[in-house]
Motif scaffolding. Structure first.
Motif, PDB file in Angstrom:
ATOM      1  N   UNK A   6     -41.024  81.283  -7.926  1.00 22.20           N
ATOM      2  CA  UNK A   6     -39.801  80.757  -7.330  1.00 22.20           C
ATOM      3  C   UNK A   6     -38.673  81.697  -7.749  1.00 22.20           C
ATOM      4  N   UNK A   7     -37.995  82.306  -6.776  1.00 22.23           N
ATOM      5  CA  UNK A   7     -36.888  83.217  -7.075  1.00 22.23           C
ATOM      6  C   UNK A   7     -35.571  82.490  -6.868  1.00 22.23           C
ATOM      7  N   UNK A   8     -34.626  82.731  -7.753  1.00 22.02           N
ATOM      8  CA  UNK A   8     -33.350  82.042  -7.637  1.00 22.02           C
ATOM      9  C   UNK A   8     -32.267  82.863  -8.314  1.00 22.02           C
ATOM     10  N   UNK A   9     -31.029  82.745  -7.811  1.00 19.15           N
ATOM     11  CA  UNK A   9     -29.931  83.471  -8.440  1.00 19.15           C
ATOM     12  C   UNK A   9     -29.489  82.778  -9.726  1.00 19.15           C
TER      13      UNK A   9
ATOM     14  N   UNK B 191     -53.438  74.392  -4.756  1.00 17.91           N
ATOM     15  CA  UNK B 191     -53.455  74.875  -6.134  1.00 17.91           C
ATOM     16  C   UNK B 191     -52.101  75.323  -6.650  1.00 17.91           C
ATOM     17  N   UNK B 192     -51.135  75.539  -5.753  1.00 22.36           N
ATOM     18  CA  UNK B 192     -49.811  75.987  -6.178  1.00 22.36           C
ATOM     19  C   UNK B 192     -48.970  74.787  -6.613  1.00 22.36           C
ATOM     20  N   UNK B 193     -48.180  74.987  -7.666  1.00 25.03           N
ATOM     21  CA  UNK B 193     -47.352  73.915  -8.203  1.00 25.03           C
ATOM     22  C   UNK B 193     -45.902  74.369  -8.278  1.00 25.03           C
ATOM     23  N   UNK B 194     -44.986  73.460  -7.964  1.00 22.25           N
ATOM     24  CA  UNK B 194     -43.560  73.704  -8.138  1.00 22.25           C
ATOM     25  C   UNK B 194     -43.078  72.784  -9.253  1.00 22.25           C
ATOM     26  N   UNK B 195     -42.371  73.351 -10.219  1.00 25.58           N
ATOM     27  CA  UNK B 195     -41.863  72.608 -11.364  1.00 25.58           C
ATOM     28  C   UNK B 195     -40.344  72.585 -11.313  1.00 25.58           C
ATOM     29  N   UNK B 196     -39.762  71.395 -11.478  1.00 25.33           N
ATOM     30  CA  UNK B 196     -38.309  71.241 -11.581  1.00 25.33           C
ATOM     31  C   UNK B 196     -38.026  70.460 -12.850  1.00 25.33           C
ATOM     32  N   UNK B 197     -37.297  71.082 -13.777  1.00 28.89           N
ATOM     33  CA  UNK B 197     -36.866  70.378 -14.976  1.00 28.89           C
ATOM     34  C   UNK B 197     -35.348  70.290 -14.926  1.00 28.89           C
ATOM     35  N   UNK B 198     -34.830  69.152 -15.348  1.00 24.22           N
ATOM     36  CA  UNK B 198     -33.393  68.985 -15.305  1.00 24.22           C
ATOM     37  C   UNK B 198     -32.940  67.805 -16.133  1.00 24.22           C
ATOM     38  N   UNK B 199     -31.647  67.524 -16.018  1.00 23.20           N
ATOM     39  CA  UNK B 199     -31.025  66.382 -16.700  1.00 23.20           C
ATOM     40  C   UNK B 199     -30.231  65.629 -15.650  1.00 23.20           C
ATOM     41  N   UNK B 200     -30.465  64.321 -15.586  1.00 20.24           N
ATOM     42  CA  UNK B 200     -29.724  63.462 -14.669  1.00 20.24           C
ATOM     43  C   UNK B 200     -28.288  63.369 -15.175  1.00 20.24           C
TER      44      UNK B 200
ATOM     45  N   UNK C  59     -36.864  76.089 -13.462  1.00 18.97           N
ATOM     46  CA  UNK C  59     -37.685  76.049 -12.245  1.00 18.97           C
ATOM     47  C   UNK C  59     -38.877  76.955 -12.449  1.00 18.97           C
ATOM     48  N   UNK C  60     -39.978  76.592 -11.849  1.00 19.83           N
ATOM     49  CA  UNK C  60     -41.152  77.449 -11.944  1.00 19.83           C
ATOM     50  C   UNK C  60     -42.144  77.110 -10.867  1.00 19.83           C
TER      51      UNK C  60
END
Length: 164
Positions: free
Chosen positions: A23-26, A43-52, A163-164
Motif C-alpha cells: 500500500x503506497x501513501x504520501x 491471500x492478500x491482506x490490507x491492514x489499517x491501524x488507528x485511534x478513534x 497501513x500495510x
C-alpha cells in the motif's frame, strides 16, 4: 492525488520484520486515499491501524476500483462504524447501485479515544474482516475482477497510525 512510496519501500509487520509495502501513501492524513499495488487477490491482506477520535460520529474504510469521484469508483467493500447507534455497516456500490446495508453484529468493537486494528483478508469468494484479531464477518465479493480493487479510502473521526 500524488501517491508516494515509503522511503525504503518496506513496512514492518507485527513481529518487526520488514515486508514489501503493498500500500503506497504520501502521509497518513484523513481523509486518506492510497493505492494497493497490484490490486487485491486471494491471500492478500490490507491492514489499517488507528485511534478513534475522542467524540466520534463515524468513520469508514473502503476498498474501491480506482479513486474516481465523477463518475464515482465502484466500492468493493465499505466498512462504516457509526457511533451514535453503535452500528457497524457494511456495503458495496457498483455502477452507482448500493446494496442493502448489512447491520446485525453481536457487539460494536470500536471505542472512542482507543486504538484499533482492522484487517481485510481477501479470499477467493469473499473478504474476511477482523477487528483487533477477532473475525467479525465475511463479505462475499460483488466485484469479480479482484485486481481491479486497487484503492483504499479512509475518512471520518479517526487517526491512522499504520497501513500495510
Amino acid at each position: 492525488m500524488r501517491k508516494e512510496k515509503l522511503d525504503d519501500g518496506h513496512l514492518n509487520n507485527s513481529l518487526g520484520s520488514p515486508v514489501q509495502a503493498d500500500v503506497y501513501f504520501p502521509r497518513l492524513i484523513v481523509p486518506f486515499c492510497g493505492h494497493i499495488k497490484g490490486g487485491m487477490r486471494p491471500g492478500k491482506k490490507v491492514l489499517v491501524m488507528g485511534i478513534v477520535d475522542l467524540n466520534p460520529e463515524s468513520f469508514a474504510i473502503s476498498l474501491t476500483c480506482g479513486d474516481s469521484e465523477d463518475p464515482p469508483a465502484d466500492v468493493a467493500i465499505e466498512l462504516k462504524a457509526v457511533f451514535t447507534d453503535r452500528q457497524l455497516l457494511r456495503n458495496s456500490c457498483i455502477s452507482g447501485e448500493r446494496d442493502e446495508e448489512n447491520l446485525a453484529f453481536p457487539y460494536f468493537p470500536f471505542v472512542p479515544d482507543q486504538p484499533f486494528r482492522v484487517e481485510i483478508l481477501c479470499e477467493h469468494p469473499r473478504f474476511r474482516v477482523f477487528v483487533d484479531g477477532h473475525q467479525l464477518f465475511d463479505f462475499y465479493h460483488r466485484i469479480q475482477t479482484l485486481s481491479a480493487i486497487d484503492t483504499i479510502k479512509i475518512n471520518g473521526d479517526l487517526q491512522i497510525t499504520k497501513l500495510g
